[in-house]
Design a protein around this motif. Structure first.
Motif, PDB file in Angstrom:
ATOM      1  N   PRO A  87      47.588  51.073  39.686  1.00 15.36           N
ATOM      2  CA  PRO A  87      46.370  50.444  40.178  1.00 15.36           C
ATOM      3  C   PRO A  87      45.231  50.565  39.150  1.00 15.36           C
ATOM      4  O   PRO A  87      45.140  51.554  38.438  1.00 15.36           O
ATOM      5  N   GLY A 137      42.302  49.345  48.969  1.00 14.95           N
ATOM      6  CA  GLY A 137      43.265  49.527  47.883  1.00 14.95           C
ATOM      7  C   GLY A 137      43.775  48.227  47.295  1.00 14.95           C
ATOM      8  O   GLY A 137      44.088  48.164  46.102  1.00 14.95           O
ATOM      9  N   ASN A 168      49.136  49.562  46.869  1.00 14.90           N
ATOM     10  CA  ASN A 168      47.683  49.427  46.959  1.00 14.90           C
ATOM     11  C   ASN A 168      47.244  49.082  48.375  1.00 14.90           C
ATOM     12  O   ASN A 168      46.215  49.567  48.857  1.00 14.90           O
TER      13      ASN A 168
END
Ligand SMILES: Cc1ncc(COP(=O)(O)O)c(C=O)c1O
Length: 395
Positions: free
Chosen positions: A119, A355, A366
């Motif tokens: 991420p 996320g 995420n």
């Protein structure tokens, strides 16, 4: 015919902004959504900027930064990393975000791609897309079985994501939002691969001094790269010295880009705000080094608070960060992080970043996470976490 690029017309606000616009400016919302501490910039830095303003430093200066600032930055690298940098390699174009844009301008053209370890903070890949590149994400994996859990990067996957049109590999370490820190061995392997394949490395090290061990700085590509490797290191005053609103950071780039960098810095912004540069200069003083410790203590305390909170939860877990100041909290059973973050801000009055903003659309890792910034006043942080806990018990 529409003269506006279609890819520009298609740009959409990222998820952090979508959620934050719901609660920005509401004093009853505890804001953990942005990447900044609640500490105001320390007085000695503010005073230096005020003095510069009062002394009439309101004019254009050297487009790559005033000489004393670039010299102080060279000293900073010597102190933190033991690395000697030629001044030709240091440019202060404005904020770190502008350094990201500049590094991308140096490397990508339409049709090229950038391979990004995710991420990752969305502004990074949006900047790559605005530069005309396509983006390929290579996601870290959370190893929940290890004790404590840790992030792992599969280098084979990273390398096989690179193709003939890959111009840059982008790495944020310590990372936003994960707090993952790339090891020296991984850096060496990436550098060797990038040299072999003629790919640039853009290493975002804006959290370099915010590490949760005794070291002064996380491993930096500057410690292993040669002056003319195609390596760009992004850095910022924003995070370590609580200066996010000042919009000032710096870029260390290949020595051979000395002159092009002068042109680009002037063409992009004619350099950073003059009086802000004097504040930045004060940040690089002995008092500034002492403030780095204050920030580290605040982050360590925040990390401990989140760790204790996680210990009491059965639906939330995390990979304890080794650097930066974020918790990327995994919420069991959550399927839509934007909906959940909107629920938190509307009903629980706590602001978190969804996320899903931090990488490829619908990335399941995420989507099951929210990001909080823990560089906050301990009592406010505890209250924010308690609000998340209460909200979870109702859904
Ligand atoms: C990984 C990363 N790079 C760059 C930046 C931008 O820093 P600046 O405020 O100097 O533009 C941020 C800010 O959140 C960040 O998290």
């Amino acid at each position: 015919m529409d003269p506006i690029r279609t890819d520009i017309r298609k740009l959409q606000s990222n998820g952090i902004a979508v959620v934050a616009y719901e609660g920005l400016g509401h004093p009853d919302v505890i804001p953990l959504w942005f990447g900044e501490t609640d500490l105001v910039t320390p007085p000695f830095i503010r005073d230096a900027a005020k003095e510069a303003l009062d002394g009439g430093r309101t004019f254009y200066v050297h487009g790559r930064g005033i000489a004393p600032l670039r010299e102080a930055l060279a000293d900073f690298h010597e102190r933190m990393l033991g690395v000697t940098l030629d001044l030709e390699r240091i440019t202060v174009p404005g904020a770190a975000m502008l350094s990201v844009v500049t590094a991308l301008q140096c490397t990508v053209e339409k049709g090229d791609n950038v391979v990004i370890v995710s991420p990752i903070w969305p502004n990074i890949f949006q900047a790559a897309e605005i530069a005309g590149a396509s983006v390929k994400f290579v996601s870290l994996t959370a190893d929940w079985k290890s004790a404590p859990p840790r992030w792992t990067l599969d280098l084979d996957r990273l390398f096989s994501a690179c193709d003939a049109r890959t111009k840059a590999i982008f790495i944020s370490s310590p990372g936003n939002p994960t707090g993952w820190t790339m090891s020296r061995d991984e850096q060496k392997a990436v550098l060797a691969f990038a040299r072999r394949r003629g790919i640039a490395i853009i290493s975002d090290e804006v959290y370099g001094t915010l590490v949760f061990d005794a070291s002064k700085h996380a491993p930096s590509f500057l410690e292993i790269a040669e002056p003319d490797d195609a390596v760009f290191v992004i850095n910022s005053f924003s995070k370590p010295w609580a200066m996010t609103g000042w919009r000032i950071g710096w870029l260390v780039h290949p020595k051979s880009l000395d002159e092009p960098m002068s042109v680009m810095s002037v063409a992009n912004n004619t350099g950073a705000t003059t009086f802000a540069q004097y504040g930045a200069l004060a940040a690089l003083s002995a008092k500034g080094d002492a403030f780095l410790e204050t920030m580290k203590e605040r982050c360590t305390r925040g990390r401990d608070i989140v760790q204790q909170f996680i210990g009491r939860q059965n639906r939330i877990r995390w990979v304890p960060p080794t650097g930066a100041f974020y918790g990327f909290l995994h919420v069991d059973g959550m399927q839509n992080s934007v909906d959940f973050a909107l629920h938190l801000v509307r009903k629980a009055r706590v602001g978190v970043a969804p996320g899903s903003a931090f990488g490829a659309a619908r990335d399941p890792l995420n989507e099951s996470c929210i990001r909080i910034c823990f560089a906050q006043d301990p009592a406010r942080l505890e209250e924010g976490l308690a609000r998340i806990e209460n909200a979870l018990s109702t859904i």
